[in-house]
Structures are given as C-alpha cells and as structure tokens.
Design an enzyme around this catalytic site. Structure first.
Site, PDB file in Angstrom:
ATOM      1  N   HIS A  55       0.830  -1.206   0.000  1.00  0.00           N
ATOM      2  CA  HIS A  55       0.000   0.000   0.000  1.00  0.00           C
ATOM      3  C   HIS A  55       0.866   1.258   0.000  1.00  0.00           C
ATOM      4  O   HIS A  55       1.052   1.916   1.028  1.00  0.00           O
ATOM      5  CB  HIS A  55      -0.947  -0.019   1.207  1.00  0.00           C
ATOM      6  CG  HIS A  55      -2.104  -0.948   1.039  1.00  0.00           C
ATOM      7  ND1 HIS A  55      -2.771  -1.535   2.088  1.00  0.00           N
ATOM      8  CD2 HIS A  55      -2.727  -1.402  -0.085  1.00  0.00           C
ATOM      9  CE1 HIS A  55      -3.745  -2.300   1.630  1.00  0.00           C
ATOM     10  NE2 HIS A  55      -3.732  -2.237   0.318  1.00  0.00           N
ATOM     11  N   HIS A 139      -9.980  -5.266   4.565  1.00  0.00           N
ATOM     12  CA  HIS A 139      -8.538  -5.181   4.315  1.00  0.00           C
ATOM     13  C   HIS A 139      -8.102  -6.433   3.556  1.00  0.00           C
ATOM     14  O   HIS A 139      -8.554  -7.544   3.852  1.00  0.00           O
ATOM     15  CB  HIS A 139      -7.769  -5.073   5.632  1.00  0.00           C
ATOM     16  CG  HIS A 139      -6.322  -4.751   5.458  1.00  0.00           C
ATOM     17  ND1 HIS A 139      -5.381  -5.721   5.171  1.00  0.00           N
ATOM     18  CD2 HIS A 139      -5.649  -3.574   5.504  1.00  0.00           C
ATOM     19  CE1 HIS A 139      -4.194  -5.143   5.060  1.00  0.00           C
ATOM     20  NE2 HIS A 139      -4.327  -3.844   5.255  1.00  0.00           N
ATOM     21  N   GLU A 141      -5.545  -8.283   3.659  1.00  0.00           N
ATOM     22  CA  GLU A 141      -5.000  -9.371   4.484  1.00  0.00           C
ATOM     23  C   GLU A 141      -6.117 -10.159   5.153  1.00  0.00           C
ATOM     24  O   GLU A 141      -6.059 -11.399   5.236  1.00  0.00           O
ATOM     25  CB  GLU A 141      -4.045  -8.811   5.540  1.00  0.00           C
ATOM     26  CG  GLU A 141      -3.393  -9.912   6.371  1.00  0.00           C
ATOM     27  CD  GLU A 141      -2.481  -9.391   7.458  1.00  0.00           C
ATOM     28  OE1 GLU A 141      -2.367 -10.060   8.505  1.00  0.00           O
ATOM     29  OE2 GLU A 141      -1.878  -8.307   7.274  1.00  0.00           O
ATOM     30  N   SER A 237      -2.893   2.238   4.119  1.00  0.00           N
ATOM     31  CA  SER A 237      -1.918   1.362   4.767  1.00  0.00           C
ATOM     32  C   SER A 237      -2.295   1.202   6.231  1.00  0.00           C
ATOM     33  O   SER A 237      -2.204   2.150   7.015  1.00  0.00           O
ATOM     34  CB  SER A 237      -0.511   1.956   4.645  1.00  0.00           C
ATOM     35  OG  SER A 237       0.383   1.326   5.543  1.00  0.00           O
ATOM     36  N   SER A 238      -2.706   0.000   6.613  1.00  0.00           N
ATOM     37  CA  SER A 238      -3.168  -0.238   7.983  1.00  0.00           C
ATOM     38  C   SER A 238      -2.087   0.108   9.000  1.00  0.00           C
ATOM     39  O   SER A 238      -2.348   0.794   9.991  1.00  0.00           O
ATOM     40  CB  SER A 238      -3.588  -1.702   8.146  1.00  0.00           C
ATOM     41  OG  SER A 238      -3.916  -1.987   9.494  1.00  0.00           O
TER      42      SER A 238
END
Length: 331
Positions: A55, A139, A141, A237-238
């Site tokens: 990201h 998300h 992931e 971006s987490s």
C-alpha cells in the site's frame, strides 16, 4: 559555509527532528517488491500484479515504470503467458486455484508472516475450532486469511465493542489476528475475548508482526518529546494509520499522515521546537527524506535518531526466481 548561506541558516528558526527507528520498509515489503522486479528482469514486461503489491503509490508507480501492470482480478489479465504476482497481503485460496485453472505462471509475494497466520488458521480449522479473527473488514490481508477456509469458519472481530458482543457458534474457539494492528488495541480485544471464552486457543507466537511492533514502540519512544509527529505512509496502509493513532495515544499533541514530501506543508511546524517523523512499513526511506527536505526549506533542522530495535530479518524469494533455470508454467 559562505556568509550568505550562514545568514540564511541563522534566520531560520531551529527545529529538532526525532527520526523513529525502525521505520519504513520491513522484510516482507522488501521481498514483495524484489519479486516484482526480478520477475520483470526474467520475463520482461508486462508482469501483472493482482492488487497493489504494497500500500504505497510511490512504490506502485515506480514498478509501473519498470513494466508492472496492476489489476484488481485475474480476469483482467490476457492469456499472453506472462506471470502474475500476488500482493504481500495474501490472497484467498480461490485466487491461485483460478490461476492454475488458466495455466498461468503465478508468483506469490505474500509476506511469510501473513502465510504463518494462514497456516495457523488451517490448523485450528483441522482441529474443529471456530476462529475469531481480529482485524479490519475489507482489508486485503483479512480477506486473504478468511479465504483460506470454508465460508462460516471464521468470525471477524473488529474492535473491543465487537469482542464484547460477538456470538460465535458453540464449540472450541481460537483467535488469530491481522499482522498490522495496534498492539495495545489488540491486547484489549484479546483480554475481552479470553474473559468471555476461557478455553480460547491463542497463537503459538504473536501474530502481529515484528515490524509493526517495532515501529509502534519507536513512535511511543518519541511521542512524549514531540509536539507533532509526521507519519509517512498511505491512507490505505493499515500499519501507517495505526502509527498515527499510537502517536496520539502515547502523548503527542498532534499526529498527521502524509504520503510524501510534496503533500506536506512545513508551515504546520511553525512555532514548534521538536517534531517526530516515522514511516509505515510500506513507505521507502526516500519519502522520509522528502519530508525532511521540506522542513529544511523553512527551519534550521537538527536530526536525532531514536532507535529502539535493530532489524536484520530477511526473507528468501520464491524458488521460481532462484537460480538460473527458467520456471515452467504452473499446471
């Protein structure tokens, strides 16, 4: 230094910049980018990449300039024999299955620490445990981890309120987590779940990755001394978003997220004496340098590095990119 330069420097107000360390690229991100670059070098352009490899727009645009073509789904890729790379966030099992059905050559850039979570989820499922996955809905992931198992095998728990109200099916339970969460938030969620479900099975090793943990610890180390913290990273971006949240919770009066130097207004530091800078795990160091350069335009900057951990972890590239032999298409 000549007199003119010296006078200009003296005219600028002093500003101390605390650089958090570690910051920026982690081993999983570095590996994912190298996989795309090596694939382009071996197979030529185009090399397709499903979703953003990491990201960060700067990284994506740099790879596009080398010959990477980013797509959302495999059906956007023509049958031209060129490889496709799966992003560092991981993918549901249905994605490589679809690639094999089309006899596509695919390269999996999933971070090995995310793959560890996938294998862990599979073990729990094999032991008839329902899984509580702590993470953020939507998300990549989380989508990838839930996609390792049959529908209904995983219940997503997004926050403490959800942990207090979640109603999993009866029977044995286990929890696992997204790798890029806030360490403190996750600890609170886990404590709530463990109090509600005393037999809850925990991961054999912490799921939140070393890079996330280290970067959050580094931010905490500078938060108390910083009047503002700049987090260099993408809004999707987490781990970067979590760094901004951690900075504020750790006592910094203000924390902002910027993608790169051109997005940063240095007047935001006017009247301040000390600010901190860090970068998410998918942000290259050159973008941190851009922010520092913007500050130097307006301030007499003194840099101080605050390092809480040294990172020496590296991950190997996929076997298909190792050695001289050209890999065969996956059948």
């Amino acid at each position: 230094m000549d007199q003119t330069a010296g006078a200009l420097l003296a005219a600028k107000p002093p500003l101390t910049v605390l650089l958090a360390g570690p910051r920026g690229f982690c081993a999983g991100v570095d590996r994912a980018i190298k996989i795309v670059e090596e694939a382009i070098a071996r197979f030529g352009a185009p090399v397709y990449v499903r979703h953003e490899i990491v990201h960060n727009r700067f990284v994506v645009e740099s790879l596009e300039a080398q010959g990477a073509v980013f797509v959302e789904e495999l059906d956007e890729i023509p049958d031209d024999g060129q490889p496709v790379v799966f992003s560092a966030h991981g993918v549901p099992k249905s994605v490589p299955e679809a690639a094999r059905a089309r006899q596509m050559l695919y390269l999996d850039a999933t971070c090995p620490l995310v793959s560890k979570v996938h294998r862990e989820a599979e073990r729990h499922h094999a032991n008839a445990r329902h899984i509580l996955l702590i993470g953020h809905a939507g998300h990549p992931e989380v989508i990838g981890t839930m996609g390792q198992l049959p529908p209904g095998s995983v219940t997503l728990v997004e926050d403490a309120d959800a942990a207090r109200s979640v109603s999993p099916p009866p029977g044995p339970l286990a929890f696992t987590t997204q790798t890029t969460l806030s360490v403190d938030d996750t600890a609170e969620i886990v404590a709530i779940l463990q109090s509600r479900f005393p037999g809850l099975s925990a991961p054999t090793k912490e799921d939140i990755c070393y890079a996330t943990t280290n970067r959050q610890a580094a931010v905490k180390a500078i938060a108390g001394r910083s009047e503002m913290i700049v987090v260099v990273g993408a809004p999707n971006s987490s781990n970067s978003v979590r760094l901004r949240e951690v900075a504020e919770r750790a006592g910094c009066p203000r924390a902002i997220l910027v993608q790169r130097g051109r997005d940063f207004d240095p007047t935001q530091a006017d009247g301040l004496r000390t600010i901190g800078i860090t970068a998410g795990a998918s942000a290259p160091e050159v973008l941190v340098e851009e922010v520092v350069s913007r500050l130097r335009e307006r301030f007499a900057v003194t840099i101080e590095e605050v390092i809480v951990a040294e990172e020496r972890i590296t991950f190997k590239l996929p076997a298909a990119l190792m050695g001289d032999r050209q890999p065969e298409p996956v059948r």
